[in-house]
Design a protein around this motif. Structure first.
Motif, mmCIF file in Angstrom:
data_model
loop_
_atom_site.group_PDB
_atom_site.id
_atom_site.type_symbol
_atom_site.label_atom_id
_atom_site.label_comp_id
_atom_site.label_asym_id
_atom_site.label_seq_id
_atom_site.Cartn_x
_atom_site.Cartn_y
_atom_site.Cartn_z
ATOM 1 N N TYR A 65 0.822 -1.211 0.000
ATOM 2 C CA TYR A 65 0.000 0.000 0.000
ATOM 3 C C TYR A 65 0.853 1.257 0.000
ATOM 4 C CZ TYR A 65 -3.392 3.374 1.901
ATOM 5 O OH TYR A 65 -4.189 4.461 2.108
ATOM 6 N N GLY A 66 1.879 1.302 0.826
ATOM 7 C CA GLY A 66 2.724 2.483 0.947
ATOM 8 C C GLY A 66 3.420 2.858 -0.343
ATOM 9 N N ALA A 67 3.897 1.874 -1.084
ATOM 10 C CA ALA A 67 4.609 2.152 -2.338
ATOM 11 C C ALA A 67 3.675 2.776 -3.365
ATOM 12 C CB ALA A 67 5.218 0.865 -2.893
ATOM 13 N N VAL A 68 2.481 2.241 -3.489
ATOM 14 C CA VAL A 68 1.525 2.773 -4.459
ATOM 15 C C VAL A 68 1.011 4.125 -3.987
ATOM 16 C CG1 VAL A 68 -0.669 2.361 -5.643
ATOM 17 C CG2 VAL A 68 0.919 0.469 -5.273
ATOM 18 N N LEU A 69 0.748 4.250 -2.706
ATOM 19 C CA LEU A 69 0.274 5.517 -2.149
ATOM 20 C C LEU A 69 1.280 6.642 -2.403
ATOM 21 C CD1 LEU A 69 -1.928 6.946 -0.536
ATOM 22 C CD2 LEU A 69 -0.681 6.320 1.526
ATOM 23 N N SER A 70 2.542 6.346 -2.285
ATOM 24 C CA SER A 70 3.583 7.337 -2.549
ATOM 25 C C SER A 70 3.492 7.863 -3.981
ATOM 26 C CB SER A 70 4.950 6.712 -2.287
ATOM 27 O OG SER A 70 5.969 7.608 -2.624
#
Length: 143
Positions: A65-70
């Protein structure tokens, strides 16, 4: 940002073309996960940035989630940096049906749903499409 979701093969791509690009003189870039495009492609100098296949990019990141959210945050900043820009995000709804047996697939499905919730909250408009018909979930139609 405008977020467009709906089931697979329910006409999201065609609806976006007809709704946003049909009579528009504005330049756009269309990045598509299904075609191997990168979510973190170079900044666009165009007026409209279309990101298609959010669930696919999420799977490529192993449900991170964090990678895509970034990357999404990067594009939201791009949109804010110049008047008249529009970010369109298209993602297939993968939350319905049988819960996957495989833990990795369940995590991918759950994190994609979590990302979609975030995008709806951040969006100016959100639509769900079924059989080529767009239904406004959030925002106002043209005034």
């Amino acid at each position: 940002m405008h977020f467009i979701t709906g089931g697979a093969f329910n006409g999201k791509r065609q609806w976006v073309k007809e709704t946003y690009l049909h009579e528009s003189q504005r330049e756009y870039v269309w990045a598509c996960a299904y075609d191997g495009d990168s979510l973190s492609c170079d900044d666009s100098s165009q007026d409209i940035m279309i990101l298609e296949g959010m669930e696919h990019w999420m799977k490529q990141c192993g449900g991170n989630y964090g990678a895509v959210l970034s990357s999404i945050e990067h594009w939201l900043e791009w949109e804010r940096n110049k008047e008249g820009r529009l970010l369109l995000i298209i993602g297939t709804d993968i939350s319905k049906g049988i819960v996957p047996v495989d833990e990795e697939d369940r995590r991918w499905r759950d994190e994609t749903g979590r990302l979609y919730q975030y995008m709806v909250k951040k969006s100016e408009k959100a639509y769900v499409l079924w059989f080529g018909i767009g239904n406004l979930l959030k925002g106002r139609e043209k005034e």
